[in-house]
Design a protein around this motif. Structure first.
Motif, PDB file in Angstrom:
ATOM      1  N   PRO A   3       0.801  -1.232   0.000  1.00  0.00           N
ATOM      2  CA  PRO A   3       0.000   0.000   0.000  1.00  0.00           C
ATOM      3  C   PRO A   3       0.829   1.276   0.000  1.00  0.00           C
ATOM      4  O   PRO A   3       0.329   2.341   0.374  1.00  0.00           O
ATOM      5  N   ALA A   4       2.091   1.210  -0.398  1.00  0.00           N
ATOM      6  CA  ALA A   4       2.984   2.363  -0.268  1.00  0.00           C
ATOM      7  C   ALA A   4       2.432   3.599  -0.971  1.00  0.00           C
ATOM      8  O   ALA A   4       2.391   4.693  -0.388  1.00  0.00           O
ATOM      9  N   THR A   5       2.013   3.457  -2.228  1.00  0.00           N
ATOM     10  CA  THR A   5       1.570   4.626  -2.992  1.00  0.00           C
ATOM     11  C   THR A   5       0.272   5.194  -2.444  1.00  0.00           C
ATOM     12  O   THR A   5       0.159   6.410  -2.224  1.00  0.00           O
ATOM     13  N   LEU A   6      -0.724   4.322  -2.220  1.00  0.00           N
ATOM     14  CA  LEU A   6      -2.004   4.806  -1.698  1.00  0.00           C
ATOM     15  C   LEU A   6      -1.823   5.421  -0.314  1.00  0.00           C
ATOM     16  O   LEU A   6      -2.376   6.493  -0.013  1.00  0.00           O
ATOM     17  N   GLY A   7      -1.037   4.759   0.534  1.00  0.00           N
ATOM     18  CA  GLY A   7      -0.777   5.293   1.869  1.00  0.00           C
ATOM     19  C   GLY A   7      -0.004   6.599   1.823  1.00  0.00           C
ATOM     20  O   GLY A   7      -0.279   7.536   2.578  1.00  0.00           O
ATOM     21  N   LEU A  11      -1.264  10.192   3.122  1.00  0.00           N
ATOM     22  CA  LEU A  11      -0.482  10.937   4.111  1.00  0.00           C
ATOM     23  C   LEU A  11      -0.193  12.350   3.624  1.00  0.00           C
ATOM     24  O   LEU A  11      -0.293  13.326   4.386  1.00  0.00           O
ATOM     25  N   ALA A  12       0.183  12.476   2.341  1.00  0.00           N
ATOM     26  CA  ALA A  12       0.507  13.791   1.788  1.00  0.00           C
ATOM     27  C   ALA A  12      -0.698  14.724   1.830  1.00  0.00           C
ATOM     28  O   ALA A  12      -0.590  15.886   2.256  1.00  0.00           O
ATOM     29  N   PHE A  13      -1.859  14.225   1.411  1.00  0.00           N
ATOM     30  CA  PHE A  13      -3.066  15.061   1.456  1.00  0.00           C
ATOM     31  C   PHE A  13      -3.475  15.348   2.894  1.00  0.00           C
ATOM     32  O   PHE A  13      -4.007  16.420   3.200  1.00  0.00           O
ATOM     33  N   GLY A  14      -3.226  14.396   3.790  1.00  0.00           N
ATOM     34  CA  GLY A  14      -3.510  14.635   5.203  1.00  0.00           C
ATOM     35  C   GLY A  14      -2.689  15.792   5.758  1.00  0.00           C
ATOM     36  O   GLY A  14      -3.183  16.617   6.536  1.00  0.00           O
ATOM     37  N   MET A  15      -1.416  15.864   5.343  1.00  0.00           N
ATOM     38  CA  MET A  15      -0.553  16.968   5.793  1.00  0.00           C
ATOM     39  C   MET A  15      -1.030  18.309   5.231  1.00  0.00           C
ATOM     40  O   MET A  15      -0.958  19.344   5.901  1.00  0.00           O
ATOM     41  N   VAL A  16      -1.549  18.287   3.998  1.00  0.00           N
ATOM     42  CA  VAL A  16      -2.093  19.521   3.416  1.00  0.00           C
ATOM     43  C   VAL A  16      -3.306  19.992   4.224  1.00  0.00           C
ATOM     44  O   VAL A  16      -3.422  21.176   4.562  1.00  0.00           O
ATOM     45  N   LEU A  17      -4.195  19.040   4.535  1.00  0.00           N
ATOM     46  CA  LEU A  17      -5.371  19.395   5.340  1.00  0.00           C
ATOM     47  C   LEU A  17      -4.971  19.891   6.722  1.00  0.00           C
ATOM     48  O   LEU A  17      -5.536  20.866   7.242  1.00  0.00           O
ATOM     49  N   LEU A  18      -3.969  19.251   7.313  1.00  0.00           N
ATOM     50  CA  LEU A  18      -3.509  19.670   8.639  1.00  0.00           C
ATOM     51  C   LEU A  18      -2.967  21.098   8.598  1.00  0.00           C
ATOM     52  O   LEU A  18      -3.247  21.904   9.501  1.00  0.00           O
ATOM     53  N   SER A  19      -2.220  21.400   7.548  1.00  0.00           N
ATOM     54  CA  SER A  19      -1.671  22.757   7.443  1.00  0.00           C
ATOM     55  C   SER A  19      -2.783  23.786   7.268  1.00  0.00           C
ATOM     56  O   SER A  19      -2.690  24.903   7.793  1.00  0.00           O
ATOM     57  N   ASN A  62      -4.910  -1.397 -16.207  1.00  0.00           N
ATOM     58  CA  ASN A  62      -3.897  -1.983 -15.332  1.00  0.00           C
ATOM     59  C   ASN A  62      -3.579  -1.125 -14.106  1.00  0.00           C
ATOM     60  O   ASN A  62      -2.750  -1.534 -13.283  1.00  0.00           O
ATOM     61  N   LEU A  63      -4.202   0.047 -14.001  1.00  0.00           N
ATOM     62  CA  LEU A  63      -3.878   0.956 -12.904  1.00  0.00           C
ATOM     63  C   LEU A  63      -4.109   0.301 -11.540  1.00  0.00           C
ATOM     64  O   LEU A  63      -3.279   0.429 -10.627  1.00  0.00           O
ATOM     65  N   GLY A  64      -5.223  -0.406 -11.402  1.00  0.00           N
ATOM     66  CA  GLY A  64      -5.524  -1.055 -10.128  1.00  0.00           C
ATOM     67  C   GLY A  64      -4.463  -2.073  -9.733  1.00  0.00           C
ATOM     68  O   GLY A  64      -4.055  -2.137  -8.573  1.00  0.00           O
ATOM     69  N   SER A  65      -4.003  -2.862 -10.700  1.00  0.00           N
ATOM     70  CA  SER A  65      -2.996  -3.883 -10.385  1.00  0.00           C
ATOM     71  C   SER A  65      -1.671  -3.245  -9.992  1.00  0.00           C
ATOM     72  O   SER A  65      -0.934  -3.786  -9.170  1.00  0.00           O
ATOM     73  N   TRP A  66      -1.336  -2.083 -10.580  1.00  0.00           N
ATOM     74  CA  TRP A  66      -0.098  -1.399 -10.207  1.00  0.00           C
ATOM     75  C   TRP A  66      -0.200  -0.814  -8.803  1.00  0.00           C
ATOM     76  O   TRP A  66       0.739  -0.902  -8.021  1.00  0.00           O
ATOM     77  N   LEU A  67      -1.351  -0.222  -8.487  1.00  0.00           N
ATOM     78  CA  LEU A  67      -1.508   0.398  -7.167  1.00  0.00           C
ATOM     79  C   LEU A  67      -1.630  -0.653  -6.064  1.00  0.00           C
ATOM     80  O   LEU A  67      -1.187  -0.430  -4.935  1.00  0.00           O
ATOM     81  N   MET A  68      -2.239  -1.798  -6.377  1.00  0.00           N
ATOM     82  CA  MET A  68      -2.445  -2.862  -5.389  1.00  0.00           C
ATOM     83  C   MET A  68      -1.424  -3.981  -5.564  1.00  0.00           C
ATOM     84  O   MET A  68      -1.657  -5.112  -5.162  1.00  0.00           O
ATOM     85  N   PHE A  69      -0.299  -3.656  -6.152  1.00  0.00           N
ATOM     86  CA  PHE A  69       0.727  -4.648  -6.506  1.00  0.00           C
ATOM     87  C   PHE A  69       1.184  -5.453  -5.292  1.00  0.00           C
ATOM     88  O   PHE A  69       1.448  -4.919  -4.217  1.00  0.00           O
ATOM     89  N   LYS A  70       1.267  -6.751  -5.500  1.00  0.00           N
ATOM     90  CA  LYS A  70       1.817  -7.653  -4.489  1.00  0.00           C
ATOM     91  C   LYS A  70       3.107  -8.232  -5.042  1.00  0.00           C
ATOM     92  O   LYS A  70       3.102  -8.885  -6.088  1.00  0.00           O
ATOM     93  N   ASN A 197       2.099  16.761  -8.085  1.00  0.00           N
ATOM     94  CA  ASN A 197       3.149  16.268  -7.192  1.00  0.00           C
ATOM     95  C   ASN A 197       2.670  15.242  -6.169  1.00  0.00           C
ATOM     96  O   ASN A 197       3.497  14.521  -5.599  1.00  0.00           O
ATOM     97  N   LEU A 198       1.364  15.169  -5.940  1.00  0.00           N
ATOM     98  CA  LEU A 198       0.861  14.222  -4.945  1.00  0.00           C
ATOM     99  C   LEU A 198       0.067  13.072  -5.564  1.00  0.00           C
ATOM    100  O   LEU A 198      -0.279  12.125  -4.853  1.00  0.00           O
ATOM    101  N   ILE A 199      -0.209  13.138  -6.872  1.00  0.00           N
ATOM    102  CA  ILE A 199      -0.963  12.055  -7.511  1.00  0.00           C
ATOM    103  C   ILE A 199      -0.239  11.537  -8.756  1.00  0.00           C
ATOM    104  O   ILE A 199       0.223  10.399  -8.797  1.00  0.00           O
ATOM    105  N   TYR A 200      -0.128  12.383  -9.782  1.00  0.00           N
ATOM    106  CA  TYR A 200       0.341  11.900 -11.080  1.00  0.00           C
ATOM    107  C   TYR A 200       1.796  11.433 -11.060  1.00  0.00           C
ATOM    108  O   TYR A 200       2.111  10.338 -11.532  1.00  0.00           O
ATOM    109  N   LEU A 201       2.690  12.254 -10.530  1.00  0.00           N
ATOM    110  CA  LEU A 201       4.110  11.863 -10.531  1.00  0.00           C
ATOM    111  C   LEU A 201       4.384  10.662  -9.622  1.00  0.00           C
ATOM    112  O   LEU A 201       5.158   9.774  -9.999  1.00  0.00           O
ATOM    113  N   PRO A 202       3.771  10.580  -8.411  1.00  0.00           N
ATOM    114  CA  PRO A 202       3.974   9.357  -7.614  1.00  0.00           C
ATOM    115  C   PRO A 202       3.465   8.097  -8.305  1.00  0.00           C
ATOM    116  O   PRO A 202       4.105   7.043  -8.212  1.00  0.00           O
ATOM    117  N   ILE A 203       2.327   8.195  -8.998  1.00  0.00           N
ATOM    118  CA  ILE A 203       1.814   7.016  -9.703  1.00  0.00           C
ATOM    119  C   ILE A 203       2.755   6.628 -10.836  1.00  0.00           C
ATOM    120  O   ILE A 203       3.004   5.438 -11.074  1.00  0.00           O
TER     121      ILE A 203
END
Length: 255
Positions: A3-7, A11-19, A62-70, A197-203
């Protein structure tokens, strides 16, 4: 599932909301649908325009398989190949025909069937390596699709800001509204930077990394199949394949 990417995105969006909360503002101050629609829709449109429909369909499929990769269990694969090598050495390649049907890994199963069918070792290697190269090239296209959107999004955000500022200039006769309108104008730039920076490039980076891991696993399988076909000693096959595993996995197995 890794879950690295989704997590990480959460986390990144959580920090934006916190700020935003720490600044004493409200998240709703940046949730304005007109600039969000312009930035997200415009970026996706530009991304589609930079490739082909076939590329986009494959990427989305294939996006789902990349994000949920095992991550493949390399040690289990090595054990399976060693077992096949042992039986092939004792009973011959043709004895593996029934075992080949029970192999879950599609790449290993197809390669093993080709070896059983009597494919020349050099031809077998060329065929399997061609499959790896083809998959790597397709994954690179998908990664570039998101990387392109990561490049377009900030610029589309600036376009949205300019459009909003034009509207601000049309309402200079209402000074009481200018502060709110100028603040809303910069929301488009904010969403352009956030989505890039928080969605497209990390994916994009995720797809590249997953492709690398799958390629390493497939290359290990190629060596195992050629060893089976050559009738190599199963113990040596296992040692050879474990030497190809990532150092972290090898240390784990040694422990």
């Amino acid at each position: 599932m890794d879950p690295a990417t989704l997590g990480g995105i959460a986390l990144a969006f959580g920090m934006v909301l916190l700020s935003i909360f720490m600044e004493g503002s409200s998240p709703m101050s940046v949730v304005l649908f007109p600039p969000m629609i312009l930035v997200i829709g415009g970026t996706i449109g530009a991304g589609i325009a930079s490739g082909t429909i076939k590329d986009v369909k494959r990427t989305m499929a294939n996006l789902g398989s990349w994000l949920m990769f095992k991550q493949p269990d390399s040690e289990a694969t090595v054990e399976e190949i060693v077992s096949l090598a042992d039986r092939a050495r004792r009973e011959g390649l043709l004895a593996l025909e029934d075992s080949a049907r029970a192999v879950e890994d599609e790449f290993l199963r197809d390669g093993l069937q080709s070896a059983i069918d009597g494919t020349d070792p050099d031809d077998l290697r060329d065929m399997l390596e061609a499959k790896i190269s083809s998959k790597k090239a397709q994954d690179k296209v998908s990664s570039k699709f998101f990387a392109n959107m990561g490049g377009y999004a900030p610029t589309v955000g600036i376009i949205g800001t300019v459009v909003s500022l034009v509207h601000v200039l049309e309402n200079l006769s209402n000074p009481d509204e200018l502060g709110h309108m100028i603040g809303a104008a910069f929301v488009a730039t904010l969403w352009g930077l956030l989505t890039a920076n928080l969605i497209y490039l990390p994916i994009s980076a995720r797809i590249t990394r997953v492709s690398e891991l799958e390629q390493q696993h497939m290359e290990m399988i190629v060596e195992g199949l050629l060893a089976i076909q050559a009738g190599a000693n199963p113990r040596l096959v296992g040692q050879r394949l474990r030497s190809l595993m990532p150092p972290s996995a090898a240390k784990k197995e040694a422990a």
